[in-house]
Design a protein around this motif. Structure first.
Motif, PDB file in Angstrom:
ATOM      1  N   ASN A   1      58.001  -7.846  45.293  1.00 51.34           N
ATOM      2  CA  ASN A   1      58.674  -6.838  46.125  1.00 51.34           C
ATOM      3  C   ASN A   1      59.494  -5.845  45.283  1.00 51.34           C
ATOM      4  OD1 ASN A   1      57.708  -7.621  48.637  1.00 51.34           O
ATOM      5  ND2 ASN A   1      59.344  -9.111  48.962  1.00 51.34           N
ATOM      6  N   ASP A   2      60.117  -6.338  44.230  1.00 50.41           N
ATOM      7  CA  ASP A   2      60.893  -5.449  43.348  1.00 50.41           C
ATOM      8  C   ASP A   2      59.976  -4.410  42.696  1.00 50.41           C
ATOM      9  OD1 ASP A   2      63.246  -6.702  43.922  1.00 50.41           O
ATOM     10  OD2 ASP A   2      63.308  -7.907  42.082  1.00 50.41           O
ATOM     11  N   ILE A   3      58.789  -4.842  42.275  1.00 49.84           N
ATOM     12  CA  ILE A   3      57.841  -3.912  41.669  1.00 49.84           C
ATOM     13  C   ILE A   3      57.375  -2.887  42.689  1.00 49.84           C
ATOM     14  CG2 ILE A   3      55.589  -3.702  40.554  1.00 49.84           C
ATOM     15  CD1 ILE A   3      56.030  -6.593  39.515  1.00 49.84           C
ATOM     16  N   ILE A   4      57.074  -3.348  43.891  1.00 50.88           N
ATOM     17  CA  ILE A   4      56.633  -2.429  44.953  1.00 50.88           C
ATOM     18  C   ILE A   4      57.704  -1.392  45.247  1.00 50.88           C
ATOM     19  CG2 ILE A   4      56.023  -2.264  47.394  1.00 50.88           C
ATOM     20  CD1 ILE A   4      54.705  -5.024  47.146  1.00 50.88           C
ATOM     21  N   GLU A   5      58.950  -1.860  45.391  1.00 46.94           N
ATOM     22  CA  GLU A   5      60.048  -0.962  45.697  1.00 46.94           C
ATOM     23  C   GLU A   5      60.266   0.048  44.566  1.00 46.94           C
ATOM     24  OE1 GLU A   5      64.783  -1.112  47.006  1.00 46.94           O
ATOM     25  OE2 GLU A   5      63.654  -2.962  46.616  1.00 46.94           O
ATOM     26  N   GLU A   6      60.195  -0.436  43.351  1.00 45.55           N
ATOM     27  CA  GLU A   6      60.406   0.454  42.198  1.00 45.55           C
ATOM     28  C   GLU A   6      59.311   1.513  42.132  1.00 45.55           C
ATOM     29  OE1 GLU A   6      60.373   0.147  37.308  1.00 45.55           O
ATOM     30  OE2 GLU A   6      60.657  -1.650  38.517  1.00 45.55           O
ATOM     31  N   GLN A   7      58.083   1.127  42.476  1.00 46.30           N
ATOM     32  CA  GLN A   7      56.959   2.056  42.372  1.00 46.30           C
ATOM     33  C   GLN A   7      56.908   3.067  43.522  1.00 46.30           C
ATOM     34  OE1 GLN A   7      54.640   2.348  40.044  1.00 46.30           O
ATOM     35  NE2 GLN A   7      54.851   0.512  38.821  1.00 46.30           N
ATOM     36  N   THR A   8      57.458   2.687  44.666  1.00 39.92           N
ATOM     37  CA  THR A   8      57.294   3.541  45.848  1.00 39.92           C
ATOM     38  C   THR A   8      58.539   4.309  46.235  1.00 39.92           C
ATOM     39  OG1 THR A   8      57.782   1.607  47.250  1.00 39.92           O
ATOM     40  CG2 THR A   8      55.460   2.103  46.807  1.00 39.92           C
TER      41      THR A   8
END
Length: 279
Positions: free
Chosen positions: A271-278
Motif C-alpha cells: 500500500n505504501d508503494i501504491i500511495e507513493e506512486q499514485t
C-alpha cells in the motif's frame, strides 16, 4: 511420465534421468504454446511437481525442480505464460505451487529482454487468478491455510509496483489497481477481525490456566462455546477440529497471530508503494 508417477525410488531415479536427457536435447525457446496440448496426454509438468512436493528424498526433489526449470526454458515466452497459468489454475496444484509459479514468472519478467508475452493481458490474467485463489475466504482460518500463497502474492505485487512505476505502466499492472486495492482492503479487514477474535481467545486460555477449577465450574454453568478451529478437508469442505488441549490452543493462536503480523506488514509495504506512486 509412467516412471515419474511411480513412487518407487528406482523409478523416480530412472524417470528423472530420462526426463533430463530428453529435455537437454531441446534448445531454449524451441517449443511453442501449441505443444502444451500434448501435456494433457503426458503431463510431465504435474509429474515433476508431484516429486517436488511429495518425495522424501531431497536430492530427487531438487533434481525435479532443476528439470522443471529447464523444461520451462524450452518454451517461448508465450508458452511459458500459458504453461505457468495452466499449472496455477489446476485445482489439484494451485495452493501448493503458487509461490513457485509467481517466483518463476517474476524471474522471467526480470531476465527476458522481450517481455511482451509476459506482460499486458497475460500478466493481468495470471495476477487476477492468483489473487482470486489466495484471497478466497472459505473459512475463518483461510489466511493460515493460504499463508504461503498470500505472502508469495504480496511479494509478487510489491516487485511489480517497484519495478514498473505508475507513470510508465509498461506491464499494465496498474490497469487493475482498483481491483487490487479493493481485495487488499478486504483482506486487511478480515485480518483485523480475526486478530481481535484470537486475542480474546488468548485471554480466555490464559484465564483457564490461572483458574482451571473455577473456569471449569463456570463453563458448565454457562455452557460457554468451545474454541473452534475450522479447516478445509480433502473434499474442500469446511469442518471443525475436535477440541484441542489448552497448550495446543495457545500454540495455534500464537502461530496465527504471527502470521497475521507478517501478512499485514506485507500489505502495508504494498500500500505504501501504491500511495507513493499514485500521489
Amino acid at each position: 511420465d509412467h516412471l515419474l508417477n511411480n513412487s518407487k525410488t528406482y523409478s523416480y531415479q530412472k524417470g528423472l534421468t530420462l526426463a533430463d536427457n530428453l529435455i537437454s536435447r531441446l534448445g531454449n525457446y524451441t517449443l511453442t504454446v501449441s505443444f502444451i496440448d500434448l501435456l494433457q496426454i503426458y503431463p510431465m509438468d504435474k509429474s515433476l511437481i508431484h516429486i517436488m512436493r511429495f518425495s522424501s528424498n531431497q536430492v530427487y526433489r531438487r533434481y525435479a525442480l532443476q528439470i522443471f526449470k529447464h523444461w520451462l526454458n524450452t518454451f517461448d515466452n508465450n508458452g511459458k505464460h500459458h504453461l505457468l497459468f495452466k499449472i496455477l489454475a489446476d485445482p489439484e496444484l494451485n495452493k501448493s505451487v503458487q509461490g513457485l509459479v509467481l517466483g518463476m514468472y517474476k524471474d522471467y519478467i526480470h531476465l527476458e529482454k522481450e517481455k511482451t508475452a509476459l506482460t499486458g493481458a497475460n500478466l493481468l490474467q495470471l495476477t487476477q487468478k492468483a489473487i482470486n485463489l489466495s484471497l478466497v475466504e472459505k473459512n475463518e482460518n483461510f489466511f493460515t491455510e493460504n499463508f504461503e500463497s498470500i505472502c508469495s502474492l504480496l511479494n509478487f505485487l510489491r516487485y511489480l509496483f517497484i519495478r514498473d512505476v505508475h507513470s510508465q505502466n509498461e506491464t499494465k499492472i496498474w490497469d487493475i489497481i482498483d481491483f487490487i486495492k479493493q481485495r487488499l482492503q478486504s483482506l486487511w479487514s478480515s485480518l483485523r477481525i480475526r486478530r481481535a477474535y484470537l486475542k480474546a481467545q488468548m485471554k480466555e486460555v490464559s484465564l483457564k490456566e490461572k483458574n482451571k477449577s473455577l473456569i471449569h465450574s463456570i463453563g458448565h454453568q454457562n455452557q460457554q462455546q468451545p474454541f473452534k478451529i475450522e479447516i478445509l478437508n480433502d473434499d474442500n469442505q469446511p469442518e471443525h477440529l475436535e477440541n484441542l488441549p489448552e497448550n495446543c490452543e495457545e500454540e495455534f493462536i500464537v502461530s496465527s497471530l504471527n502470521k497475521i503480523d507478517l501478512i499485514e506488514s506485507l500489505i502495508v509495504r504494498v500500500n505504501d508503494i501504491i500511495e507513493e506512486q499514485t500521489t
